[in-house]
Each structure stands twice: as C-alpha cells, then as structure tokens.
Design a protein around this motif. Structure first.
Motif, PDB file in Angstrom:
ATOM      1  N   ALA A   1       0.850  -1.198   0.000  1.00  0.00           N
ATOM      2  CA  ALA A   1       0.000   0.000   0.000  1.00  0.00           C
ATOM      3  C   ALA A   1       0.881   1.241   0.000  1.00  0.00           C
ATOM      4  N   LEU A   2       0.474   2.264  -0.764  1.00  0.00           N
ATOM      5  CA  LEU A   2       1.175   3.555  -0.807  1.00  0.00           C
ATOM      6  C   LEU A   2       0.148   4.619  -0.464  1.00  0.00           C
ATOM      7  N   LYS A   3      -0.111   4.788   0.833  1.00  0.00           N
ATOM      8  CA  LYS A   3      -1.213   5.640   1.270  1.00  0.00           C
ATOM      9  C   LYS A   3      -0.763   6.979   1.841  1.00  0.00           C
ATOM     10  N   SER A   4       0.529   7.131   2.095  1.00  0.00           N
ATOM     11  CA  SER A   4       1.000   8.361   2.737  1.00  0.00           C
ATOM     12  C   SER A   4       2.289   8.825   2.079  1.00  0.00           C
ATOM     13  N   VAL A   5       2.695  10.059   2.447  1.00  0.00           N
ATOM     14  CA  VAL A   5       3.955  10.590   1.953  1.00  0.00           C
ATOM     15  C   VAL A   5       5.110   9.678   2.368  1.00  0.00           C
ATOM     16  N   GLN A   6       5.060   9.196   3.603  1.00  0.00           N
ATOM     17  CA  GLN A   6       6.142   8.347   4.087  1.00  0.00           C
ATOM     18  C   GLN A   6       6.203   7.037   3.309  1.00  0.00           C
ATOM     19  N   ASP A   7       5.032   6.494   2.957  1.00  0.00           N
ATOM     20  CA  ASP A   7       5.019   5.281   2.120  1.00  0.00           C
ATOM     21  C   ASP A   7       5.740   5.529   0.799  1.00  0.00           C
ATOM     22  N   LEU A   8       5.442   6.664   0.186  1.00  0.00           N
ATOM     23  CA  LEU A   8       6.046   6.990  -1.101  1.00  0.00           C
ATOM     24  C   LEU A   8       7.551   7.194  -0.960  1.00  0.00           C
ATOM     25  N   ILE A   9       7.968   7.878   0.106  1.00  0.00           N
ATOM     26  CA  ILE A   9       9.400   8.090   0.336  1.00  0.00           C
ATOM     27  C   ILE A   9      10.100   6.752   0.559  1.00  0.00           C
ATOM     28  N   ASP A  10       9.528   5.909   1.425  1.00  0.00           N
ATOM     29  CA  ASP A  10      10.131   4.598   1.707  1.00  0.00           C
ATOM     30  C   ASP A  10      10.246   3.766   0.431  1.00  0.00           C
ATOM     31  N   PHE A  11       9.205   3.833  -0.397  1.00  0.00           N
ATOM     32  CA  PHE A  11       9.184   3.031  -1.617  1.00  0.00           C
ATOM     33  C   PHE A  11      10.243   3.537  -2.595  1.00  0.00           C
ATOM     34  N   ALA A  12      10.352   4.865  -2.732  1.00  0.00           N
ATOM     35  CA  ALA A  12      11.339   5.440  -3.647  1.00  0.00           C
ATOM     36  C   ALA A  12      12.766   5.190  -3.161  1.00  0.00           C
ATOM     37  N   GLN A  13      12.957   5.071  -1.836  1.00  0.00           N
ATOM     38  CA  GLN A  13      14.286   4.841  -1.272  1.00  0.00           C
ATOM     39  C   GLN A  13      14.627   3.364  -1.127  1.00  0.00           C
ATOM     40  N   ASN A  14      13.733   2.499  -1.577  1.00  0.00           N
ATOM     41  CA  ASN A  14      13.934   1.067  -1.393  1.00  0.00           C
ATOM     42  C   ASN A  14      15.265   0.619  -1.988  1.00  0.00           C
ATOM     43  N   ASN A  15      15.894  -0.309  -1.313  1.00  0.00           N
ATOM     44  CA  ASN A  15      17.132  -0.900  -1.805  1.00  0.00           C
ATOM     45  C   ASN A  15      16.971  -2.420  -1.817  1.00  0.00           C
ATOM     46  N   PRO A  16      17.046  -3.110  -2.959  1.00  0.00           N
ATOM     47  CA  PRO A  16      17.456  -2.611  -4.257  1.00  0.00           C
ATOM     48  C   PRO A  16      16.496  -1.563  -4.835  1.00  0.00           C
ATOM     49  N   PRO A  17      16.987  -0.762  -5.785  1.00  0.00           N
ATOM     50  CA  PRO A  17      16.209   0.382  -6.268  1.00  0.00           C
ATOM     51  C   PRO A  17      14.958  -0.012  -7.045  1.00  0.00           C
ATOM     52  N   ILE A  18      13.973   0.905  -7.008  1.00  0.00           N
ATOM     53  CA  ILE A  18      12.729   0.773  -7.756  1.00  0.00           C
ATOM     54  C   ILE A  18      12.631   1.988  -8.666  1.00  0.00           C
TER      55      ILE A  18
ATOM     56  N   ALA B   1       3.596  16.713 -16.068  1.00  0.00           N
ATOM     57  CA  ALA B   1       3.652  15.563 -15.163  1.00  0.00           C
ATOM     58  C   ALA B   1       4.345  15.945 -13.853  1.00  0.00           C
ATOM     59  N   ARG B   2       5.392  16.748 -13.956  1.00  0.00           N
ATOM     60  CA  ARG B   2       6.110  17.190 -12.749  1.00  0.00           C
ATOM     61  C   ARG B   2       5.207  18.099 -11.907  1.00  0.00           C
ATOM     62  N   TYR B   3       4.466  18.982 -12.578  1.00  0.00           N
ATOM     63  CA  TYR B   3       3.549  19.882 -11.860  1.00  0.00           C
ATOM     64  C   TYR B   3       2.479  19.071 -11.127  1.00  0.00           C
ATOM     65  N   ASN B   4       1.931  18.040 -11.798  1.00  0.00           N
ATOM     66  CA  ASN B   4       0.907  17.202 -11.159  1.00  0.00           C
ATOM     67  C   ASN B   4       1.453  16.502  -9.922  1.00  0.00           C
ATOM     68  N   ALA B   5       2.717  16.062  -9.973  1.00  0.00           N
ATOM     69  CA  ALA B   5       3.321  15.384  -8.831  1.00  0.00           C
ATOM     70  C   ALA B   5       3.435  16.339  -7.642  1.00  0.00           C
ATOM     71  N   TYR B   6       3.943  17.552  -7.877  1.00  0.00           N
ATOM     72  CA  TYR B   6       4.059  18.536  -6.794  1.00  0.00           C
ATOM     73  C   TYR B   6       2.682  18.902  -6.243  1.00  0.00           C
ATOM     74  N   ASN B   7       1.734  19.107  -7.128  1.00  0.00           N
ATOM     75  CA  ASN B   7       0.393  19.503  -6.714  1.00  0.00           C
ATOM     76  C   ASN B   7      -0.263  18.418  -5.876  1.00  0.00           C
TER      77      ASN B   7
ATOM     78  N   LYS C   1      12.887   9.603  -8.859  1.00  0.00           N
ATOM     79  CA  LYS C   1      12.055   8.420  -8.594  1.00  0.00           C
ATOM     80  C   LYS C   1      10.812   8.802  -7.785  1.00  0.00           C
ATOM     81  N   LEU C   2      10.989   9.683  -6.793  1.00  0.00           N
ATOM     82  CA  LEU C   2       9.862  10.081  -5.954  1.00  0.00           C
ATOM     83  C   LEU C   2       8.817  10.854  -6.761  1.00  0.00           C
ATOM     84  N   ILE C   3       9.261  11.730  -7.644  1.00  0.00           N
ATOM     85  CA  ILE C   3       8.321  12.491  -8.477  1.00  0.00           C
ATOM     86  C   ILE C   3       7.450  11.542  -9.303  1.00  0.00           C
ATOM     87  N   ARG C   4       8.033  10.490  -9.804  1.00  0.00           N
ATOM     88  CA  ARG C   4       7.259   9.534 -10.596  1.00  0.00           C
ATOM     89  C   ARG C   4       6.256   8.753  -9.751  1.00  0.00           C
ATOM     90  N   ARG C   5       6.611   8.486  -8.495  1.00  0.00           N
ATOM     91  CA  ARG C   5       5.652   7.818  -7.607  1.00  0.00           C
ATOM     92  C   ARG C   5       4.529   8.782  -7.215  1.00  0.00           C
TER      93      ARG C   5
END
Length: 469
Positions: free
Chosen positions: A272-289, A306-312, A338-342
């Motif tokens: 599940a990717l329900k929070s900012v922390q989930d997204l950060i953890d997922f983007a920082q996963n090792n091995p990389p995603i 696409a970048r604007y939508n991610a920030y928004n 990676k985080l922007i894409r998530r």
C-alpha cells in the motif's frame, strides 16, 4: 516394369476376348482394337491395385498425405487419421470462410532451430514499464490501482514454428498465441526487459502479458513491512503477424521468448502507498525501484505537466505543502526523480505497488520446452480473458500441445498426436545453441543454420516489422 506389366496384361486381355467372342460370327471392332482397349482397362485396374497395396504398406501414398513422397514419411503432414479433416470434403468446408481456415492448420517447433542465452539480470532491483498503465486489483472487495514492478533474472529462448496449411487455397495466419509455457516442467512467463533485444518484436514486447489475482481478504495496510502475497497467473502471450500460407504448404515463424519463472508464491508482493512516508520509503527502497520508461505523453521535465501534477498532488491531496516546496527547490537527484514519478502515479489514482521477482529458467540442455500454441486466421479467433478492448473471451481456433524433447522420435507405440512433438534427435548434444546476449537474433539463427544445416540460407523479415521467419 510398367512395360512388363503392360505386356502381361495385353496377353491376358487377348485370351479373355477370345473366350468371350467364341461362337460369334462377327465383331464391330477388330480383334487388335478389342485387345488394346481391354488391356488398358485391366492395366488401370492393376495399377490401382498396386497403388492400394503400396499405400497400405507406405503411408506416403495415402490420398491425405501432403508431404513430399520422395522424402522420409513425416506424420506431421498425414491427415488420413485426423479426427475432423480426414478427406477433401472436410478440408473444403474449412475453406468456406477465411477465419475458419486455421481449424485445419497444424503447427510444431522446427528442429534444429533452438537457441538460448545464459541467465541474465537486465537491471538491479525492480523496474516498471510505465507505458503499460496500471493494474486493477480487488483488494478486500475494494477497487485499487497498482503499479507493477519486475525484477530478477531471465533467459532468452529462440525457436521456429512451422505452420502448415493443408487446404488447396492460400490461407491467412494473423496471430500465434502461447499459453502454459514450461521449461523443464517449470511454469514460465514472457516478460519485457524494457527494450533489450527488442528485435524480437518492438510492439509485442512492450506488453508484459501479466495477470494478477489478489488472495488476501484482509485490509491492505500501509507501510513497506505490511505487504500481502498475490497469486500470479500469466496471461496468454499473443504474437501478432500478417502472413499468407500458400496452398498445401508451410510458413516458418521465428519466435523469441524472454522467459522467467517464479520459484515460490511469495515472490509477488502487494504494497500500500497511502501516505507521503510510504512513497518516500518506496522510492528509497534498496534494491532500487524505478521507471524504465515513463507513461506515454507524460512530461517530467522541469516545468512539465507531469512534474507539476506530482508537486500539486503532494501539496494538496496529501496535505504537505512544506515537503512539496522542499522537493521543488532541492537539486536534481536520482531519489528526487524516482519520488516524483511515484507522486505522479498517486495523482493518477494509484495507491499500491506490486513487486514481482523472477528467476531464469533452466538451460534446455537439461530439459525440454513446452507450450500450448494457438494459431489464428483472424485476430478474434482467440480472445483472452481481460482483453484490453473489452471483448468476451473466445477460443475459436486449434491449439497444439507442442514439446521440444530430448531423444529421438519413437518408432513404435507413438500415439496419433506424436507429430506435435519435436525431438533433439541427431542434434543431441549440439542443442540448444548458445547465443551471446548482445547478438541480434537474425545473425544468431543464420549462425545455427551454418553449423547444423549445411549453410542453408534462412530468409525472413525483420522481427519488429512482421515477425516472419
């Protein structure tokens, strides 16, 4: 021999006519004419008897055998005992409509075209081809969209299919489908490696042909430590083509299958990717995603939509304007990209991710290759479940349980469907041919032909155009 038979028949005909005309005073035809006509008639009957005897002893002389009678008998071309197309009348019925022709086709792997690479790990960690869109899952009776990521190792296999048309008319071959692929008895899946070796089929290989089922009935909890297992069932691999098979002839189609297998069910995990922390953890996963390819039309450049939508999305939907500002102002980095894409995935409604790990199947030096193969005269002969165009599942075409096996074809005790099997036979120990990971398929197949087929030239179109062997 024929002259001797004719002389014997002529003598017999003369005796026969003498006996028949005995006691008659006259005849409308001369005696020589009667002998000649009767001899021709008896000769035709004798030859028919001889042919019948030869056909009984040698199946190559059967009326429904379409192979070369000068070559060794090949059961692949023998329709005499086919359960449906055992005579010309039934073949003519298959010729009624173009989309029905495929029902009379036969298919098999062709020896000795069998090539493989070593096991390869294309990329470390997990990657996704974001052009694919999202996977739709039912998680605890709740609709959820997920992004699917692939990782692990694979092995490439190249083989050739022969598709035979017994009908006395040209017939279309529109699509070839592979289901239940196994290497050495292990279930395998065709998977895309993001463009590596895309000579195989630039169009088809951009599709991963996967299908997911969610087993869990519990709620999907947030966090990298709370993943649940999924059951993974591969979709049918559809190999598009546009080929005309000449009347009572074959075409040869080269097929490359990048295959991976899953050693255990826990190799498919849903997060599940329900929070900012989930997204950060997922983007920082090792091995990389990471994204190997971005969504079609998505602009992730500075100032791009696409970048604007991610920030928004980060600022408004997740309620964290401070972090959104920090991300905008921070220098470019791999983590940031990676985080922007998530975040963009989140802005499109994606709230979960799947990590799917493969292992490379065995070398075919240790075992065989098998698959259920469908051949289609029209695209809608075969429609699999989950068709992207929303069509109902359908299987209005023949299917063949094809195997590439060690050893030679048995001479006795083989069943009537043994023609579907292909054997290493005289090439045992020389197959499969090893191929370098970087070499192109065309040169690899020609190299194999040079070694095993006395330099036979194999002509075919480029794979990314028509996939025609």
């Amino acid at each position: 021999m024929i002259q001797e038979v004719m002389s014997a028949v002529s003598a017999a005909a003369g005796i026969y006519i003498l006996a028949k005309n005995k006691g008659k005073n006259e005849s409308k035809k001369t005696f020589d004419q009667q002998v000649e006509e009767k001899a021709s008639e008896m000769f035709a009957e004798k030859i028919a008897e001889q042919q019948a005897e030869e056909a009984a002893k040698d199946p190559r002389y059967r009326a429904m055998y379409f192979g070369d009678k000068e070559e060794e008998y090949d059961p692949f071309y023998d329709y005499a005992s086919d359960p449906v197309y055992f005579n010309e009348e039934m073949l003519e019925k298959a010729n009624s409509y173009a989309d029905r022709m495929c029902h009379a086709f036969r298919a098999r792997f062709v020896a000795p075209i069998l090539i493989e690479t070593d096991a390869k790990t294309p990329y470390s960690g997990w990657w996704t081809d974001a052009r694919e869109g999202f996977v739709e899952l039912n998680v605890a009776n709740k609709f959820t969209m997920a992004r699917d990521f692939f990782g692990g190792s694979l092995r490439y296999y190249v083989t050739m299919l022969e598709v035979f048309n017994p009908i006395n008319a040209n017939a279309p071959l529109n699509k070839i489908c592979f289901k239940d692929i196994q290497v050495n008895g292990k279930d395998c899946q065709v998977w895309n490696v993001g463009g590596c070796w895309n000579e195989a089929s630039a169009y088809q290989m951009s599709c991963m042909n996967r299908k997911w089922y969610n087993d869990t009935k519990s709620t999907l909890n947030s966090g990298m430590a709370n993943a649940v297992s999924l059951t993974y069932i591969p979709k049918v691999y559809e190999y598009q083509c546009d080929i005309t098979i000449p009347a009572r002839s074959s075409v040869y189609v080269c097929v490359m299958l990048p295959l991976g297998c899953q050693p255990k069910s826990t190799n498919v995990r849903l997060y599940a990717l329900k929070s900012v922390q989930d997204l950060i953890d997922f983007a920082q996963n090792n091995p990389p995603i990471r994204n190997l390819f971005d969504p079609v039309g998505a602009d992730f450049n500075e100032g791009g939509a696409a970048r604007y939508n991610a920030y928004n999305f980060l600022e408004e939907s997740l309620g964290d304007p401070n972090f959104a500002w920090q991300l905008k102002s921070s220098p470019a980095s791999e983590f940031k990209e990676k985080l922007i894409r998530r975040l963009w995935d989140g802005s499109m409604g994606c709230r979960a991710a799947i990590l799917n790990t493969f292992e490379a199947p065995d070398s075919l030096a240790k075992g065989g290759l098998s698959a259920k193969v469908f051949v289609c005269s029209a695209d809608d002969n075969f429609v699999q479940e989950g068709d992207p165009d929303g069509r109902d599942p359908k299987s209005d075409c023949p299917s063949f349980d094809l195997k590439y096996m060690h050893g030679s074809r048995p001479t006795t005790g083989s069943n009537q469907y043994d023609w579907q099997n292909t054997y290493f036979g005289e090439w045992e120990g020389e197959l499969p041919r090893k191929m370098e990971y970087s070499i192109d398929v065309k040169n690899g197949i020609q190299s194999l032909a040079d070694v095993l087929l006395d330099g036979m030239k194999i002509e075919y179109y480029d794979f990314n155009k028509q996939n025609l062997g």
